[in-house]
Design an enzyme around this catalytic site. Structure first.
Site, mmCIF file in Angstrom:
data_model
loop_
_atom_site.group_PDB
_atom_site.id
_atom_site.type_symbol
_atom_site.label_atom_id
_atom_site.label_comp_id
_atom_site.label_asym_id
_atom_site.label_seq_id
_atom_site.Cartn_x
_atom_site.Cartn_y
_atom_site.Cartn_z
ATOM 1 C CG ASP A 1 9.516 14.376 -37.612
ATOM 2 O OD1 ASP A 1 8.992 13.380 -38.131
ATOM 3 O OD2 ASP A 1 9.819 14.429 -36.395
ATOM 4 C CE1 TYR B 1 9.184 15.080 -30.419
ATOM 5 C CE2 TYR B 1 9.223 16.008 -32.624
ATOM 6 C CZ TYR B 1 9.509 14.968 -31.751
ATOM 7 O OH TYR B 1 10.110 13.833 -32.232
ATOM 8 C CE LYS C 1 7.896 11.728 -34.872
ATOM 9 N NZ LYS C 1 8.351 13.098 -34.620
ATOM 10 C CG HIS D 1 6.557 9.706 -30.264
ATOM 11 N ND1 HIS D 1 6.306 11.045 -30.117
ATOM 12 C CD2 HIS D 1 7.901 9.613 -30.390
ATOM 13 C CE1 HIS D 1 7.442 11.721 -30.167
ATOM 14 N NE2 HIS D 1 8.426 10.872 -30.329
ATOM 15 C CG LEU E 1 23.254 15.944 -37.521
ATOM 16 C CD1 LEU E 1 23.117 17.463 -37.387
ATOM 17 C CD2 LEU E 1 24.230 15.593 -38.645
ATOM 18 C CB ILE F 1 13.757 14.540 -39.634
ATOM 19 C CG1 ILE F 1 13.935 13.280 -38.753
ATOM 20 C CG2 ILE F 1 12.705 14.303 -40.711
ATOM 21 C CD1 ILE F 1 12.703 12.939 -37.916
ATOM 22 C CE LYS G 1 16.618 21.956 -31.940
ATOM 23 N NZ LYS G 1 17.686 22.378 -30.995
ATOM 24 N NE ARG H 1 25.010 24.884 -35.913
ATOM 25 C CZ ARG H 1 25.259 24.583 -34.655
ATOM 26 N NH1 ARG H 1 24.268 24.216 -33.851
ATOM 27 N NH2 ARG H 1 26.487 24.638 -34.191
ATOM 28 C CG ASN I 1 21.696 20.695 -40.963
ATOM 29 O OD1 ASN I 1 22.928 20.725 -41.044
ATOM 30 N ND2 ASN I 1 21.061 20.828 -39.810
HETATM 31 N N1 LIG Z 1 10.654 9.590 -32.952
HETATM 32 C C1 LIG Z 1 11.404 9.881 -31.910
HETATM 33 O O1 LIG Z 1 11.329 9.275 -30.843
HETATM 34 C C2 LIG Z 1 12.375 11.018 -32.026
HETATM 35 C C3 LIG Z 1 13.330 11.234 -31.018
HETATM 36 C C4 LIG Z 1 14.225 12.284 -31.163
HETATM 37 C C5 LIG Z 1 14.167 13.093 -32.299
HETATM 38 N N2 LIG Z 1 13.202 12.869 -33.263
HETATM 39 C C6 LIG Z 1 13.100 13.729 -34.462
HETATM 40 O O2 LIG Z 1 14.381 13.798 -35.084
HETATM 41 C C7 LIG Z 1 14.759 15.174 -35.180
HETATM 42 C C8 LIG Z 1 16.262 15.321 -35.108
HETATM 43 O O3 LIG Z 1 16.792 14.694 -33.961
HETATM 44 P P1 LIG Z 1 17.485 15.518 -32.764
HETATM 45 O O4 LIG Z 1 16.918 16.879 -32.722
HETATM 46 O O5 LIG Z 1 17.369 14.676 -31.538
HETATM 47 O O6 LIG Z 1 19.025 15.495 -33.130
HETATM 48 P P2 LIG Z 1 19.972 15.853 -34.396
HETATM 49 O O7 LIG Z 1 19.194 16.392 -35.524
HETATM 50 O O8 LIG Z 1 20.842 14.651 -34.594
HETATM 51 O O9 LIG Z 1 20.914 16.958 -33.768
HETATM 52 C C9 LIG Z 1 20.455 18.219 -33.404
HETATM 53 C C10 LIG Z 1 21.634 18.903 -32.713
HETATM 54 O O10 LIG Z 1 22.687 19.081 -33.663
HETATM 55 C C11 LIG Z 1 22.987 20.462 -33.785
HETATM 56 N N3 LIG Z 1 23.187 20.761 -35.218
HETATM 57 C C12 LIG Z 1 22.230 20.718 -36.186
HETATM 58 N N4 LIG Z 1 22.770 21.048 -37.380
HETATM 59 C C13 LIG Z 1 24.080 21.308 -37.149
HETATM 60 C C14 LIG Z 1 25.140 21.705 -38.004
HETATM 61 N N5 LIG Z 1 24.939 21.874 -39.297
HETATM 62 N N6 LIG Z 1 26.369 21.883 -37.436
HETATM 63 C C15 LIG Z 1 26.570 21.692 -36.119
HETATM 64 N N7 LIG Z 1 25.584 21.310 -35.269
HETATM 65 C C16 LIG Z 1 24.344 21.118 -35.774
HETATM 66 C C17 LIG Z 1 21.780 21.197 -33.241
HETATM 67 O O11 LIG Z 1 22.178 22.429 -32.681
HETATM 68 P P3 LIG Z 1 21.251 23.745 -32.673
HETATM 69 O O12 LIG Z 1 19.858 23.309 -32.385
HETATM 70 O O13 LIG Z 1 21.888 24.561 -31.592
HETATM 71 O O14 LIG Z 1 21.392 24.387 -34.031
HETATM 72 C C18 LIG Z 1 21.264 20.247 -32.175
HETATM 73 O O15 LIG Z 1 21.976 20.418 -30.961
HETATM 74 C C19 LIG Z 1 14.012 15.820 -34.022
HETATM 75 O O16 LIG Z 1 13.961 17.215 -34.111
HETATM 76 C C20 LIG Z 1 12.677 15.149 -34.143
HETATM 77 O O17 LIG Z 1 11.919 15.707 -35.205
HETATM 78 C C21 LIG Z 1 12.321 11.844 -33.132
#
Ligand SMILES: NC(=O)c1ccc[n+]([C@@H]2O[C@H](COP(=O)([O-])OP(=O)(O)OC[C@H]3O[C@@H](n4cnc5c(N)ncnc54)[C@H](OP(=O)(O)O)[C@@H]3O)[C@@H](O)[C@H]2O)c1
Length: 277
Positions: free
Chosen positions: A50, A55, A80, A113, A195, A233, A235, A241, A245
């Site tokens: 994704d 990005y 997006k 987006h 998360l 999805i 990250k 990790r 996940n």
């Molecule tokens: N459509 C939109 O507007 C939008 C907005 C935001 C995000 N997204 C999408 O959603 C994806 C995920 O969202 P996100 O990146 O904001 O947040 P997330 O996946 O909720 O959280 C990522 C954070 O959690 C940590 N983490 C991941 N796996 C872990 C584990 N197993 N144990 C402990 N910590 C862990 C990561 O650390 P590390 O990176 O240090 O490992 C990072 O700091 C994005 O990458 C993107 O593709 C879309």
């Protein structure tokens, strides 16, 4: 050798396509790391990536798709159209630019987006996405960060509903009403920041649930998403990790576990309210 991870199941979309329920999210993955981390994810068993024009790593994701050696139809790639490119002609151009960066012929899923209601161009963007799908350049089209009233307007003005809405969704913000709206209209819910950007993981009772199931807190939260039926999805920045996940398809939360996680709801967002743009 690490034990094999059960693959993410495919979920079907209203247009007949299928996508893996869990993918690797690439927001804030630096371009310099993106190809390597996508290849780590693919090696672990991920088949869904994704990303977004915003990005700044589409080129590197495309490189990973080619370097994986997998047939193209075994990988599901989402991108997006960014806020500044809402509008019919702008969105068509933005799609061409994304595809030039990817170096791919066909995209699996293209999303608006953000609706950006203040510019009032998201219906025109949607017409552009319908054209791209009808021309076979993208298999499925959807939206992101749309409230129910934005989706209703798309349907009223074009007769076409998105097959998916990618929204902020995690235990603090379970989006119960919007998920019910999606379910009633055959729209798949996809959870971003599943998360809560790591912010829910320090909760003590998640540690207890993790101990009960012999899993990690992140796996408990991701399993909660899976059992709600969300596409998810996460990250992560390390191969361990990334593997952790994906490994959420070999256990089950019970009703008590789900009720305990529901108590984490606060309504807090990590991102913007889509109506504020
Ligand atoms: N459509 C939109 O507007 C939008 C907005 C935001 C995000 N997204 C999408 O959603 C994806 C995920 O969202 P996100 O990146 O904001 O947040 P997330 O996946 O909720 O959280 C990522 C954070 O959690 C940590 N983490 C991941 N796996 C872990 C584990 N197993 N144990 C402990 N910590 C862990 C990561 O650390 P590390 O990176 O240090 O490992 C990072 O700091 C994005 O990458 C993107 O593709 C879309």
């Amino acid at each position: 050798m690490a034990r094999p991870i059960p693959p993410a199941p495919q979920v079907t979309l209203a247009d007949g396509s299928a996508m893996p329920q869990l993918g690797y999210g690439l927001y804030k993955v630096p371009a310099t790391d993106a190809t390597g981390l996508c290849l780590d994810a693919i090696d672990a068993g991920y088949r869904h990536l994704d990303t977004a024009a915003f990005y700044d790593n589409e080129r590197e994701v495309g490189e990973a798709v080619r370097a994986s050696g997998l047939p193209r139809d075994e990988l599901f790639v989402t991108s997006k159209v960014w806020k500044d490119d809402n509008g019919y002609d702008q969105a068509l151009r933005a799609f061409d630019d994304s595809m030039a960066r990817f170096g791919l012929d066909v995209l699996d899923l293209f999303l608006i987006h953000w609706p950006v209601p203040s510019t009032d161009r998201y219906v025109d963007t949607w017409r552009a996405l319908i054209r791209l799908r009808d021309e076979g350049r993208v298999r499925s089209i959807g939206v992101s960060n749309f409230h129910a009233h934005h989706i209703e307007r798309l349907v009223d003005e074009t007769g076409e509903a998105p097959v998916i809405n990618q929204i902020e969704l995690h235990p603090r913000l379970p989006q119960t009403a919007l998920r019910a709206f999606h379910a009633a209209r055959g729209i798949r819910t996809e959870a971003w920041s599943p998360l809560a950007r790591g912010r829910v993981l320090g909760t003590p009772f998640l540690d207890e649930l993790a101990a009960k199931h012999g899993r990690t807190p992140a796996q408990i939260v991701l399993r909660w998403h899976v059992q709600l039926g969300n596409v998810v999805i996460p990250k992560a920045s390390s191969p361990s990790r990334i593997r952790e996940n994906l490994d959420v398809f070999g256990f089950e939360l019970d009703a008590d576990d789900l009720a305990a996680i529901a108590s984490l709801e606060t309504g807090e967002r990590t991102g913007r309210d889509p109506d504020d743009d």
